[in-house]
Enzyme design. Structure first.
Site, short mmCIF file in Angstrom:
data_model
loop_
_atom_site.label_atom_id
_atom_site.label_comp_id
_atom_site.label_asym_id
_atom_site.label_seq_id
_atom_site.Cartn_x
_atom_site.Cartn_y
_atom_site.Cartn_z
N GLY A 17 44.09 42.57 51.29
CA GLY A 17 45.35 42.50 50.58
C GLY A 17 46.27 41.38 51.02
O GLY A 17 47.50 41.50 50.93
N ARG A 71 32.99 55.02 34.80
CA ARG A 71 33.99 53.99 35.12
C ARG A 71 35.29 54.21 34.36
O ARG A 71 36.38 54.00 34.88
CB ARG A 71 33.45 52.61 34.74
N ARG A 97 36.11 45.65 41.51
CA ARG A 97 35.40 46.49 40.54
C ARG A 97 35.42 45.78 39.20
O ARG A 97 36.45 45.22 38.81
CB ARG A 97 36.11 47.84 40.36
N LEU A 99 35.84 45.79 35.32
CA LEU A 99 36.66 46.66 34.46
C LEU A 99 35.95 46.90 33.14
O LEU A 99 35.23 46.03 32.63
CB LEU A 99 38.01 46.00 34.19
N HIS A 115 41.18 34.28 41.31
CA HIS A 115 39.75 34.06 41.56
C HIS A 115 39.59 32.82 42.43
O HIS A 115 40.23 31.79 42.16
CB HIS A 115 39.01 33.90 40.23
N SER A 142 42.15 29.98 41.00
CA SER A 142 42.71 30.06 39.65
C SER A 142 43.36 31.42 39.46
O SER A 142 42.82 32.44 39.91
CB SER A 142 41.60 29.94 38.59
N THR A 147 40.42 39.21 30.58
CA THR A 147 39.82 39.55 29.29
C THR A 147 38.48 40.23 29.58
O THR A 147 38.09 40.37 30.74
CB THR A 147 39.61 38.30 28.42
N ASP A 151 36.02 36.92 34.74
CA ASP A 151 36.62 35.63 35.16
C ASP A 151 36.67 34.62 34.02
O ASP A 151 36.54 33.41 34.26
CB ASP A 151 35.86 35.05 36.37
N GLU A 180 45.81 30.23 47.69
CA GLU A 180 46.02 31.39 46.81
C GLU A 180 47.39 32.01 47.05
O GLU A 180 48.08 32.42 46.12
CB GLU A 180 44.93 32.45 47.06
C1 GAR Z 1 40.66 36.47 47.53
O1 GAR Z 1 40.08 35.27 47.97
C2 GAR Z 1 40.51 36.61 46.04
O2 GAR Z 1 40.63 35.39 45.34
C3 GAR Z 1 39.11 37.15 45.94
O3 GAR Z 1 39.01 38.08 46.98
C4 GAR Z 1 39.87 37.67 48.06
C5 GAR Z 1 40.76 38.83 48.40
O4 GAR Z 1 41.50 38.56 49.55
N1 GAR Z 1 38.88 37.74 44.66
C6 GAR Z 1 37.70 37.74 44.06
O5 GAR Z 1 36.70 37.23 44.54
C7 GAR Z 1 37.68 38.42 42.71
N2 GAR Z 1 36.53 38.05 41.97
P1 GAR Z 1 42.80 39.41 49.88
O6 GAR Z 1 42.41 40.90 49.77
O7 GAR Z 1 43.13 39.04 51.29
O8 GAR Z 1 43.87 39.05 48.90
#
Ligand code: GAR
Length: 198
Positions: A17, A71, A97, A99, A115, A142, A147, A151, A180
């Site tokens: 998180g 689901r 997960r 969706l 992503h 990104s 949708t 991704d 990010e």
């Molecule tokens: C992040 O790098 C995010 O972009 C990626 O998981 C990580 C979560 O880190 N998400 C994906 O790969 C989704 N396809 P965080 O829990 O520390 O934010």
């Protein structure tokens, strides 16, 4: 007159998180156009839950394992929590997960994801290893609308990070993650300002 209230955002997580924490912090600044009112996890042991609680944000867990292969039933339980907290926008942040079309349709144009690649390159998993293997000069992240295709939704913001000659997937992912943490709050803020001015 535009509605001056901050947009009520829920963040969905499965793990550490760190993006969620960046969104909570941004939403707690004076004059922020959004406020994180709920952090929802599909995993009871997600590290981000304690982080959110320490920042004074409500948390809930809807463990997907309780729903077996259904689901949509799991998503209906998630959706009930979102509704109970009057959530207006959902931000996926390391929510691991897939969706169903049901939840995607329910939150159409109101659900964002981050992503770790420069989409449309490298949807799915192992994005950093794939960028390094391809010899890319740049990697990045990104933020996009969610949708039905994984991704695939319209990109709302991107941030590029140079790939260094000695990068491993781990070292590259650390630098992309830092990007990010700047990109997601900024893009979500722009999106929420737009919603309020509609
Ligand atoms: C992040 O790098 C995010 O972009 C990626 O998981 C990580 C979560 O880190 N998400 C994906 O790969 C989704 N396809 P965080 O829990 O520390 O934010």
């Amino acid at each position: 007159m535009p509605d001056p209230r901050p947009v009520r955002v829920a963040v969905l997580i499965s793990g550490a998180g760190s993006n969620m924490a960046a969104l909570i912090d941004a939403g707690q600044q004076d004059g922020a156009p959004f406020e994180v009112v709920l952090v929802l996890s599909n995993k009871p042991d997600a590290g981000g839950l304690a982080v959110a609680q320490a920042k004074g944000v409500a948390t809930a867990t809807v463990d997907h394992r309780a729903f077996g292969t259904d689901r949509q039933a799991h998503e209906q339980a998630l959706d009930a929590a979102l509704t109970a907290h009057d959530v207006e926008v959902v931000a996926l942040a390391g929510y691991m997960r897939l969706l169903t079309p049901w939840l995607v349709g329910r939150w159409s144009d109101r659900m964002l994801n981050i992503h770790p690649s420069l989409l449309p390159k490298y949807p799915g998993l192992d994005t950093h290893a794939r960028a390094i293997a391809a010899g890319d000069a740049e990697a990045g992240c990104s933020v996009h609308l969610v949708t039905e295709g994984v991704d695939e939704g319209p990109v709302l913001g991107q941030s590029a990070v140079p790939v260094q000659a000695d990068d491993t997937p781990a070292s590259l992912s650390q630098r992309v993650l830092a990007a990010e943490h700047a990109l997601y709050p900024r893009t979500l803020a722009d999106f929420c300002r737009q919603i309020r001015s509609l």
